[in-house]
Design an enzyme around this catalytic site. Structure first.
Site, PDB file in Angstrom:
ATOM      1  N   ASP A  99       0.863  -1.270  -0.014  1.00 43.09           N
ATOM      2  CA  ASP A  99      -0.007   0.032   0.021  1.00 43.09           C
ATOM      3  C   ASP A  99       0.820   1.105  -0.229  1.00 43.09           C
ATOM      4  OD1 ASP A  99      -2.482   1.416   0.428  1.00 43.09           O
ATOM      5  OD2 ASP A  99      -3.246  -0.176   1.464  1.00 43.09           O
ATOM      6  N   ASP A 203      -3.282   4.638  -2.420  1.00 43.21           N
ATOM      7  CA  ASP A 203      -4.218   5.193  -1.523  1.00 43.21           C
ATOM      8  C   ASP A 203      -4.693   6.619  -2.126  1.00 43.21           C
ATOM      9  OD1 ASP A 203      -5.545   4.660   1.142  1.00 43.21           O
ATOM     10  OD2 ASP A 203      -4.601   6.889   1.443  1.00 43.21           O
ATOM     11  N   GLU A 265      -6.689   3.457  -5.810  1.00 40.98           N
ATOM     12  CA  GLU A 265      -8.031   3.532  -5.040  1.00 40.98           C
ATOM     13  C   GLU A 265      -8.252   5.037  -5.427  1.00 40.98           C
ATOM     14  OE1 GLU A 265      -9.754   4.518  -0.780  1.00 40.98           O
ATOM     15  OE2 GLU A 265      -8.009   5.015  -1.228  1.00 40.98           O
ATOM     16  N   HIS A 325     -11.296  -3.201   3.883  1.00 37.79           N
ATOM     17  CA  HIS A 325     -10.933  -2.723   5.246  1.00 37.79           C
ATOM     18  C   HIS A 325     -11.873  -1.325   5.672  1.00 37.79           C
ATOM     19  CE1 HIS A 325      -8.302  -0.363   2.935  1.00 37.79           C
ATOM     20  NE2 HIS A 325      -7.966   0.591   4.057  1.00 37.79           N
ATOM     21  N   ASP A 326     -12.060  -0.700   4.433  1.00 38.63           N
ATOM     22  CA  ASP A 326     -13.050   0.411   4.435  1.00 38.63           C
ATOM     23  C   ASP A 326     -14.624  -0.042   4.283  1.00 38.63           C
ATOM     24  OD1 ASP A 326     -10.955   2.042   4.750  1.00 38.63           O
ATOM     25  OD2 ASP A 326     -10.746   2.284   2.609  1.00 38.63           O
TER      26      ASP A 326
END
Ligand code: NOJ
Length: 513
Positions: A99, A203, A265, A325-326
Site C-alpha cells: 500500500d 491510496d 484507489e 477494510h473500508d
C-alpha cells in the site's frame, strides 16, 4: 498478452496485517503470521497479496498514517520479516503488493516534525500551510473526509498557521507541487520495488493535488467530505488534472521495472472521471468504486459494470472487490445466501479481482462495543477466523473475534465441498484455466428482472440469479448449455437456461441454432 502483464487476470488477496494472523501472541497480527498462513492464500489460488500498511505508524488511522516509509512497524515485525515474506510468497508463486499512502504522512513523520518546527524550515513547504482567513478561522471551507474530524485544517500554535489534512489531524497532506516531495517519494517507490514488491495499491490517488490558491469549494460541492460528482462544478481539493502528472511519473518508474503494476484507489463513482485514472499511461488499473456501493439488484449491477466498461480507455481493466477494510462485508450487506453469487460475479467479470481476507469464508461485520477506528470501520476488520477457537492469536485479540467465528471459519470449510471457501477455490481455479475469463471480452445480455447475465469470450455464459426464486432467461439462439461452474454442487451436464434460487451459473453454450 505480454508475459509481463500478469496482473491483467490476477486474483489479489487483501491482507489487513493487524487482523490476519498473530505469530507472537500479542493480539496483533504481524508479518510472520502472514508467512505462517501462506498455505491458505496459495490454496485459495490467488496470484498476489495486497498488504495494507505495515510501516511504522502511531496508528491514528491504523497504518494509513505513516511515520517512516522505509521500515516496518515493530508491532508487525522487521524488514527481514518483510523480505522473508516476499521470498516465501515468491516460492509459492505469490506476489506481494504494498500500500502506498502518498497523499499524507503521519504528523510524527520526520518530514512533518521538521516542517512544523519553524516557518523557515526547508521542509516547511513539503506540506500545505496557510494563514488563517482574514478575521480568523481555517483558510478555506475544505472538509476532512472523516465526519468526526470536521474541517480539513488544524491550527498550529507554535508557527501560527493552519496545515491541511484531508483525513485526521494526525495525517498532514504532502505538497506534491514541491519537486523535493516528488523526489523523496520516488525514492520510496524504488525502495520497495528493489525489495521485490510486484506493485502498489495507491491510496486516494485522486487527492494528490489541490488548488494552488486554496480557493473555497463552490457552494454546490462545499458539503462534500469525499468526492462528489456534480455535473458541472468541480471540487478544488481533489481530482485536479495535475494529479495525472504524478501518476504518470509513477508509471514510468514502474515500467522501468518491467512487470510491476499500480492499482489505484480512486473513490470517484463518476465513470468518465474514474476512467481517466487507469489504462494508457496512468495506473494500470483502479477499483471500480461504484461496484461495492450497489444494492442487491441485478439491473443495478449490470448498469454499474457496463457504465464503466463503456467509458474505459481501450484495453484497460478495472479491479472488482466486494469489500475492503473500508467497506462493510458482503454477508453483512447482502446476506449469507447471496455471498456465492456475489463471489461468482466478482471473479468472472472482466477485470482484476480482489478478495478481502475473510470474504472467502463469509465473515460478517462485528463492530465492537468500544470503537477503535475514527470512521466506524472496526466491524469489517475483526480477526481472521481460522478455526473453532479462533486461531488468530494465543493472546487477547486487539479487536474481539466476531461472535460467529465458532461456526464460520477456515477449518470447517476447507473440506466441505458445499462451503463458500470451496466455491471460491473452484471459481478461482476455473478462472485460472479459462482463456475466456482471463482474456475474453465482456458483453451483458438482456434478461428478466432479477438476473444479471453476460458472455465472456464467444460462448461462455455467466448467469446470476439475484432472487430467492427460480428464474428462467433466454439467450438468442440457445436453449441450453453445459455446466462449467455453479454456486451449487449438484449441477452437472447440459441444462436448460434456468437458475435455481440464489444461483450463479457458468455455462458453455453450443453453436447457435
Ligand atoms: C483510504 C484507505 O483505504 C483508508 O483506510 C484510509 O483511512 C484513507 N485512505 C486515508 O489514508
Amino acid at each position: 498478452m505480454a508475459a509481463d502483464e500478469w496482473w491483467r487476470d490476477a486474483v489479489v488477496y487483501q491482507v489487513y496485517p493487524r487482523s490476519f494472523a498473530d505469530s507472537d501472541g500479542d493480539g496483533i497480527g504481524d508479518l510472520r503470521g502472514v508467512v505462517d498462513r501462506l498455505d491458505h492464500v496459495e490454496r485459495l489460488g490467488a496470484d498476489a497479496i495486497w498488504l495494507s500498511p505495515f510501516y511504522p505508524s502511531p496508528q491514528v488511522d491504523f497504518g494509513y498514517d505513516i511515520s517512516d516509509y522505509e521500515s516496518v512497524d515493530p508491532e508487525y515485525g522487521t524488514l527481514d520479516d518483510f523480505d522473508d515474506l516476499v521470498a516465501e510468497a515468491g516460492r509459492r508463486g505469490l506476489r506481494i503488493v504494498v500500500d502506498l499512502v502518498m497523499n499524507h504522512t503521519s504528523d510524527e513523520h520526520a518530514w512533518f516534525v521538521e516542517s512544523r518546527s519553524d516557518r523557515s524550515n526547508p521542509k516547511r513547504d513539503w506540506y500545505i500551510w496557510a494563514d488563517p482567513r482574514p478575521g480568523g478561522g481555517p483558510p478555506n471551507n475544505w472538509l476532512s473526509s472523516f465526519e468526526k474530524c470536521g474541517a480539513a485544517w488544524t491550527f498550529d500554535d507554535r508557527t501560527g498557521q493552519y496545515y491541511l489534512h484531508s483525513f485526521t489531524a494526525g495525517q498532514p497532506d504532502l505538497n506534491w507541487r514541491n519537486p523535493d516531495v516528488r523526489a523523496a517519494m520516488g525514492k520510496v517507490w524504488r525502495f520497495w520495488l528493489d525489495r521485490g514488491v510486484a506493485g502498489f495499491r495507491i491510496d486516494v490517488a485522486h487527492r494528490l493535488m489541490k488548488d494552488p490558491d486554496l480557493r473555497d469549494n463552490p457552494p454546490e460541492v462545499a458539503h462534500a467530505r469525499r468526492h462528489f460528482s456534480h455535473p458541472v462544478v468541480r471540487q478544488r481539493n481533489l481530482d485536479l488534472p495535475e494529479t495525472h502528472d504524478v501518476l504518470r511519473e509513477l508509471r514510468e518508474v514502474l515500467d522501468g521495472y518491467g512487470d510491476r503494476f499500480a492499482l489505484g484507489e480512486v473513490p470517484i463513482s463518476d465513470d468518465a472521471r474514474l476512467a481517466e485514472y487507469f489504462g494508457g499511461d496512468g495506473m494500470q488499473t483502479a477499483f471500480h468504486i461504484a461496484f461495492w456501493e450497489q444494492p442487491w439488484d441485478a439491473s443495478a449491477f449490470r448498469a454499474c459494470v457496463d457504465g464503466l466498461a463503456g467509458r474505459m480507455r481501450p484495453g484497460s481493466l478495472p479491479t472488482y472487490a466486494l469489500a475492503t477494510h473500508d467497506i462493510s462485508r458482503t454477508v453483512s450487506r447482502y446476506g449469507a445466501a447471496r455471498a456465492g453469487v456475489a463471489a461468482m460475479m466478482m471473479l468472472t467479470l472482466r477485470g482484476v479481482a480482489c478478495v478481502y481476507y475473510g470474504e472467502e469464508i463469509g465473515m460478517s461485520d462485528a463492530p465492537p462495543d468500544e470503537a477503535r477506528d475514527v470512521d466506524g470501520r472496526d466491524g469489517q476488520r475483526t480477526p481472521m477466523q481460522w478455526d473453532d477457537t479462533g486461531g488468530f492469536t494465543t493472546g487477547e485479540p486487539w479487536l474481539p473475534m466476531a461472535p460467529g467465528h465458532g461456526e464460520v471459519n477456515v477449518g470447517r470449510q476447507l473440506d466441505d465441498p458445499d462451503s463458500l471457501l470451496s466455491l471460491y477455490r473452484r471459481v478461482i481455479a476455473y478462472r485460472r484455466g479459462s482463456e475466456d475469463l482471463r482474456r475474453g471480452g465482456y458483453r451483458s445480455l438482456d434478461t428478466p428482472p432479477g438476473v444479471f447475465a453476460y458472455l465472456r469470450g464467444e460462448n461462455l455464459l455467466v448467469a446470476l440469479n439475484f432472487t430467492g426464486r427460480p428464474a428462467s432467461f433466454t439467450v438468442p439462439g440457445h436453449t441450453e448449455g453445459r455446466v462449467e461452474l455453479s454456486t451449487r454442487t449438484d449441477r452437472t451436464g447440459v441444462v436448460p437456461l434456468r437458475l435455481e434460487p440464489d444461483e450463479g451459473l457458468v455455462l458453455r453454450l453450443g453453436p447457435v441454432r
